[in-house]
Design an enzyme around this catalytic site. Structure first.
Site, PDB file in Angstrom:
ATOM      1  N   GLY A  11      13.883  -2.866  -0.816  1.00  0.00           N
ATOM      2  CA  GLY A  11      13.200  -1.554  -0.717  1.00  0.00           C
ATOM      3  C   GLY A  11      12.677  -1.187   0.523  1.00  0.00           C
ATOM      4  CE  LYS A  12       7.848  -5.761   2.312  1.00  0.00           C
ATOM      5  NZ  LYS A  12       7.428  -7.035   2.778  1.00  0.00           N
ATOM      6  CD  GLU A  35       4.397 -14.088   3.052  1.00  0.00           C
ATOM      7  OE1 GLU A  35       3.362 -14.047   2.753  1.00  0.00           O
ATOM      8  OE2 GLU A  35       5.467 -13.571   2.611  1.00  0.00           O
ATOM      9  CG  ASP A  66       2.335  -9.952   4.813  1.00  0.00           C
ATOM     10  OD1 ASP A  66       3.052 -10.043   4.035  1.00  0.00           O
ATOM     11  OD2 ASP A  66       1.211 -10.066   4.742  1.00  0.00           O
ATOM     12  CG  PHE A 140       9.996  -1.609  -3.566  1.00  0.00           C
ATOM     13  CD1 PHE A 140       9.082  -2.592  -3.089  1.00  0.00           C
ATOM     14  CD2 PHE A 140       9.999  -0.593  -2.400  1.00  0.00           C
ATOM     15  CE1 PHE A 140       8.487  -2.731  -1.912  1.00  0.00           C
ATOM     16  CE2 PHE A 140       9.669  -0.523  -1.358  1.00  0.00           C
ATOM     17  CZ  PHE A 140       8.654  -1.759  -1.016  1.00  0.00           C
ATOM     18  CG  ASP A 143       6.472   2.350  -4.697  1.00  0.00           C
ATOM     19  OD1 ASP A 143       5.544   2.271  -4.132  1.00  0.00           O
ATOM     20  OD2 ASP A 143       7.729   2.251  -4.244  1.00  0.00           O
ATOM     21  CG  HIS A 166       1.908   1.355   2.731  1.00  0.00           C
ATOM     22  ND1 HIS A 166       2.861   2.429   1.771  1.00  0.00           N
ATOM     23  CD2 HIS A 166       2.566   0.175   2.332  1.00  0.00           C
ATOM     24  CE1 HIS A 166       3.314   1.661   1.144  1.00  0.00           C
ATOM     25  NE2 HIS A 166       3.469   0.355   1.271  1.00  0.00           N
ATOM     26  NE  ARG A 167       7.590  -1.207   4.042  1.00  0.00           N
ATOM     27  CZ  ARG A 167       7.121  -1.374   2.963  1.00  0.00           C
ATOM     28  NH1 ARG A 167       7.242  -0.366   2.105  1.00  0.00           N
ATOM     29  NH2 ARG A 167       6.122  -2.393   2.518  1.00  0.00           N
TER      30      ARG A 167
HETATM   31  P1  ITT Z   1       9.064 -10.146   1.992  1.00  0.00           P
HETATM   32  O1  ITT Z   1       7.794 -11.098   2.053  1.00  0.00           O
HETATM   33  O2  ITT Z   1      10.301 -11.049   2.104  1.00  0.00           O
HETATM   34  O3  ITT Z   1       9.321  -9.095   3.251  1.00  0.00           O
HETATM   35  P2  ITT Z   1       7.929  -9.150  -0.539  1.00  0.00           P
HETATM   36  O4  ITT Z   1       8.306  -8.217  -1.507  1.00  0.00           O
HETATM   37  O5  ITT Z   1       7.502 -10.484  -0.866  1.00  0.00           O
HETATM   38  O6  ITT Z   1       8.995  -9.429   0.559  1.00  0.00           O
HETATM   39  P3  ITT Z   1       4.982  -8.853   0.725  1.00  0.00           P
HETATM   40  O7  ITT Z   1       4.961 -10.469   0.821  1.00  0.00           O
HETATM   41  O8  ITT Z   1       4.780  -7.984   1.867  1.00  0.00           O
HETATM   42  O9  ITT Z   1       6.821  -8.462   0.554  1.00  0.00           O
HETATM   43  O10 ITT Z   1       4.372  -8.473  -0.712  1.00  0.00           O
HETATM   44  C1  ITT Z   1       3.772  -7.435  -0.795  1.00  0.00           C
HETATM   45  C2  ITT Z   1       3.967  -6.967  -2.427  1.00  0.00           C
HETATM   46  O11 ITT Z   1       3.355  -5.623  -2.286  1.00  0.00           O
HETATM   47  C3  ITT Z   1       5.270  -7.276  -3.038  1.00  0.00           C
HETATM   48  O12 ITT Z   1       4.863  -7.633  -4.595  1.00  0.00           O
HETATM   49  C4  ITT Z   1       5.506  -5.950  -3.101  1.00  0.00           C
HETATM   50  O13 ITT Z   1       6.710  -5.634  -4.148  1.00  0.00           O
HETATM   51  C5  ITT Z   1       4.753  -4.807  -2.805  1.00  0.00           C
HETATM   52  N1  ITT Z   1       4.963  -3.706  -2.023  1.00  0.00           N
HETATM   53  C6  ITT Z   1       4.909  -3.855  -0.541  1.00  0.00           C
HETATM   54  N2  ITT Z   1       5.395  -2.627  -0.338  1.00  0.00           N
HETATM   55  C7  ITT Z   1       5.183  -1.608  -1.198  1.00  0.00           C
HETATM   56  C8  ITT Z   1       5.427  -0.264  -1.392  1.00  0.00           C
HETATM   57  O14 ITT Z   1       5.965   0.392  -0.472  1.00  0.00           O
HETATM   58  N3  ITT Z   1       5.492   0.268  -2.701  1.00  0.00           N
HETATM   59  C9  ITT Z   1       5.193  -0.872  -3.649  1.00  0.00           C
HETATM   60  N4  ITT Z   1       4.945  -2.035  -3.808  1.00  0.00           N
HETATM   61  C10 ITT Z   1       4.859  -2.529  -2.380  1.00  0.00           C
END
Ligand code: ITT
Length: 183
Positions: A11-12, A35, A66, A140, A143, A166-167
């Site tokens: 998703g990112k 991390e 992050d 994702f 959301d 935010h992103r």
């Molecule tokens: P990476 O660390 O591999 O990048 P991750 O999904 O584990 O992937 P994070 O450690 O940044 O990412 O965790 C952030 C949490 O917040 C994770 O549960 C994501 O699904 C959620 N999240 C991050 N950005 C989001 C968004 O734009 N919308 C909804 N949920 C989000």
């Protein structure tokens, strides 16, 4: 030159690709960087980007993201622990926790960290919204329970989400800095 986006979260990548289209291609790389235990997303992201850049050993720059959801009534929980909480408690049950609170305000925060031979830079973005019962099939993570202006982020297209998220805000700051630097 491609940007190596180090993340397991597609998703990112989708959001970064859409936003950075025309600026630089984005390649997804999976590498489990450390991390560091910290309340600060920028510290976690900057440390991760540096480590990934050094580990990958390529000339190509690295991007790490992050992110977290900070719920007002829960003292900012799950914050930096959002990924762990999504995996264990789940999004629906986090909503149940917030449902009984009068104040349902929450904030998404993200820090993008960029690392290359010249060093590491961080860019942050945040957005305030309201927690609601899950709606929508897009996006994702959290959301479906995060509403902004009457729509959950899961009800938005990637472009709509990027315009207010935010992103999207962190990507805007990054893109501006990157384009200036290349000029
Ligand atoms: P990476 O660390 O591999 O990048 P991750 O999904 O584990 O992937 P994070 O450690 O940044 O990412 O965790 C952030 C949490 O917040 C994770 O549960 C994501 O699904 C959620 N999240 C991050 N950005 C989001 C968004 O734009 N919308 C909804 N949920 C989000």
């Amino acid at each position: 030159m491609a940007i190596q986006f180090v993340t397991g979260n597609e998703g990112k990548v989708r959001e970064a690709r859409e936003y950075l289209e025309g600026l630089e291609p984005v390649e997804q790389i999976e590498y489990d960087y450390t991390e560091v235990q910290s309340d600060s997303l920028s510290e976690i992201a900057a440390h991760g980007a540096r480590e990934a850049f050094e580990h990958l050993g390529s000339d190509e720059p690295v991007l790490v993201d992050d992110a977290g959801l900070f719920v007002d009534a829960l003292g900012g929980f799950p914050g930096p622990y959002s990924a762990y909480v999504e995996d264990t408690v789940g999004v629906e049950r986090l909503w149940r926790l917030a449902e009984t609170e009068e104040n349902r305000r929450a904030r998404f925060r993200t820090v993008l960290a960029y690392a290359d031979d010249d060093g590491t830079e961080t860019f942050s973005g945040s957005v305030a919204g309201t927690l609601v019962a899950p709606r929508g099939e897009g996006g994702f993570g959290y959301d479906p329970i995060f509403e902004y202006n009457g729509q959950t982020m899961a009800e938005m297209s990637t472009e709509e989400k990027n315009a207010i998220s935010h992103r999207g805000r962190a990507l805007a700051a990054f893109a501006e800095w990157y384009a200036d630097r290349e000029a």
